[in-house]
Design a protein around this motif. Structure first.
Motif, mmCIF file in Angstrom:
data_model
loop_
_atom_site.group_PDB
_atom_site.id
_atom_site.type_symbol
_atom_site.label_atom_id
_atom_site.label_comp_id
_atom_site.label_asym_id
_atom_site.label_seq_id
_atom_site.Cartn_x
_atom_site.Cartn_y
_atom_site.Cartn_z
ATOM 1 N N ARG A 61 -15.390 -28.611 -22.177
ATOM 2 C CA ARG A 61 -14.262 -28.811 -21.261
ATOM 3 C C ARG A 61 -14.111 -30.256 -20.797
ATOM 4 O O ARG A 61 -13.063 -30.625 -20.257
ATOM 5 C CB ARG A 61 -14.410 -27.890 -20.034
ATOM 6 C CG ARG A 61 -14.296 -26.410 -20.362
ATOM 7 C CD ARG A 61 -12.898 -26.035 -20.825
ATOM 8 N NE ARG A 61 -11.898 -26.223 -19.755
ATOM 9 C CZ ARG A 61 -10.584 -26.208 -19.941
ATOM 10 N NH1 ARG A 61 -10.104 -26.047 -21.156
ATOM 11 N NH2 ARG A 61 -9.770 -26.350 -18.930
ATOM 12 N N SER A 62 -15.106 -31.097 -20.995
ATOM 13 C CA SER A 62 -14.976 -32.506 -20.607
ATOM 14 C C SER A 62 -14.241 -33.317 -21.664
ATOM 15 O O SER A 62 -13.966 -34.504 -21.447
ATOM 16 C CB SER A 62 -16.351 -33.126 -20.356
ATOM 17 O OG SER A 62 -17.056 -33.307 -21.572
ATOM 18 N N ALA A 64 -11.074 -34.567 -23.682
ATOM 19 C CA ALA A 64 -9.627 -34.643 -23.457
ATOM 20 C C ALA A 64 -8.881 -33.681 -24.378
ATOM 21 O O ALA A 64 -7.823 -33.146 -24.008
ATOM 22 C CB ALA A 64 -9.138 -36.076 -23.661
ATOM 23 N N HIS A 67 -7.601 -30.436 -23.057
ATOM 24 C CA HIS A 67 -6.592 -30.470 -21.993
ATOM 25 C C HIS A 67 -5.291 -31.034 -22.559
ATOM 26 O O HIS A 67 -5.031 -32.245 -22.456
ATOM 27 C CB HIS A 67 -7.095 -31.320 -20.824
ATOM 28 C CG HIS A 67 -8.380 -30.841 -20.247
ATOM 29 N ND1 HIS A 67 -8.450 -29.983 -19.172
ATOM 30 C CD2 HIS A 67 -9.665 -31.072 -20.630
ATOM 31 C CE1 HIS A 67 -9.719 -29.723 -18.899
ATOM 32 N NE2 HIS A 67 -10.479 -30.358 -19.775
ATOM 33 N N THR A 76 -9.569 -35.763 -14.171
ATOM 34 C CA THR A 76 -9.018 -34.508 -13.668
ATOM 35 C C THR A 76 -10.018 -33.933 -12.668
ATOM 36 O O THR A 76 -11.000 -34.582 -12.309
ATOM 37 C CB THR A 76 -8.749 -33.520 -14.820
ATOM 38 O OG1 THR A 76 -8.033 -32.397 -14.321
ATOM 39 C CG2 THR A 76 -10.034 -33.062 -15.482
ATOM 40 N N GLN A 83 -13.677 -35.297 -12.712
ATOM 41 C CA GLN A 83 -14.287 -35.322 -14.036
ATOM 42 C C GLN A 83 -13.465 -36.217 -14.952
ATOM 43 O O GLN A 83 -12.274 -36.017 -15.134
ATOM 44 C CB GLN A 83 -14.351 -33.903 -14.618
ATOM 45 C CG GLN A 83 -14.780 -33.837 -16.063
ATOM 46 C CD GLN A 83 -16.211 -34.294 -16.270
ATOM 47 O OE1 GLN A 83 -17.129 -33.828 -15.588
ATOM 48 N NE2 GLN A 83 -16.426 -35.211 -17.207
ATOM 49 N N LEU A 85 -12.237 -37.310 -18.482
ATOM 50 C CA LEU A 85 -12.053 -36.633 -19.767
ATOM 51 C C LEU A 85 -12.377 -37.624 -20.883
ATOM 52 O O LEU A 85 -11.831 -38.729 -20.930
ATOM 53 C CB LEU A 85 -10.619 -36.130 -19.898
ATOM 54 C CG LEU A 85 -10.210 -35.076 -18.868
ATOM 55 C CD1 LEU A 85 -8.760 -34.653 -19.097
ATOM 56 C CD2 LEU A 85 -11.136 -33.851 -18.915
#
Length: 213
Positions: A61-62, A64, A67, A76, A83, A85
């Motif tokens: 989830r880290s 980019a 997202h 974000t 965090q 990205l």
């Protein structure tokens, strides 16, 4: 007189010296490869060496890429706070996640992988970015009787600094070897990291300050 005299209660922590953080890598740190010869020299001065290895699943989830509409290096908010990205990097089992080929530390006694929880990034070698999920490193160091952690690696302002701060938080002395590190320096992150390290009581030294170097 050297500032640091290596002692059996010292552990050398070499942080994330991996291909993706070195020139040509997916998240290359400027001059990242220059830490390798320093790390190799330091490893021969300390009786105990630990390596950390960033080890992300491909859909972390880290990244980019997880997202849509957001770009790398944007910030974000996750449940645990801000965090950054990142570009996809250090994906489990890839060449980018492998240690730099010139890193020559066969005496290393532990390889600690971090960042493998899909929803939590991990800068520190001691805690995930939620600041509560431990990696187990503190317990390992305590059980083996270590009192001081000497750090080098990548990057100064993220994984090295967070690890040094948490070393102090966990009751250890922390020493960062500045010429054995390189920084990303994202929007003033290097100066901010140095200020946090000073506030925590971590020491910044040069490799020449270590006896035997």
């Amino acid at each position: 007189m050297p500032l640091i005299d290596p002692h059996p209660t010292d552990a050398l922590l070499l942080v994330d010296i991996q291909n993706d953080f070195c020139p040509g890598g997916a998240l290359a740190v400027g001059g990242g490869g220059e830490v390798v010869p320093v790390a190799n020299r330091l490893a021969r001065l300390f009786g105990s060496v630990i390596l950390t290895q960033d080890w992300h699943p491909p859909d972390h989830r880290s990244f980019a890429s997880a997202h849509p509409g957001m770009s790398a290096f944007a910030t974000t908010t996750f449940a645990y706070g801000p965090q950054v990205l990142w570009p996809d990097h250090c994906v489990q089992g890839t060449q980018g996640a492998a240690f730099h080929p010139d890193l020559d530390v066969p005496m290393a006694q532990l390889v600690l992988r971090k960042g493998f929880h899909r929803g939590i990034d991990s800068y520190s070698a001691f805690f995930e970015n939620d600041r509560t999920t431990p990696t187990g490193l503190a317990g390992y160091l305590r059980e083996r009787g270590f009192r001081r952690v000497v750090l080098a690696g990548l990057a100064t302002d993220f994984c090295v600094a967070f690890s040094a701060e948490d070393a102090v938080r966990c009751g250890f002395e922390a020493v960062v070897v500045e010429d054995g590190c390189r920084a990303i320096d994202l929007q003033g992150s290097l100066d901010a990291a140095k200020a946090r390290l000073a506030s925590a009581g971590a020491r910044l030294v040069r490799s020449a300050d270590i006896a035997g170097s």
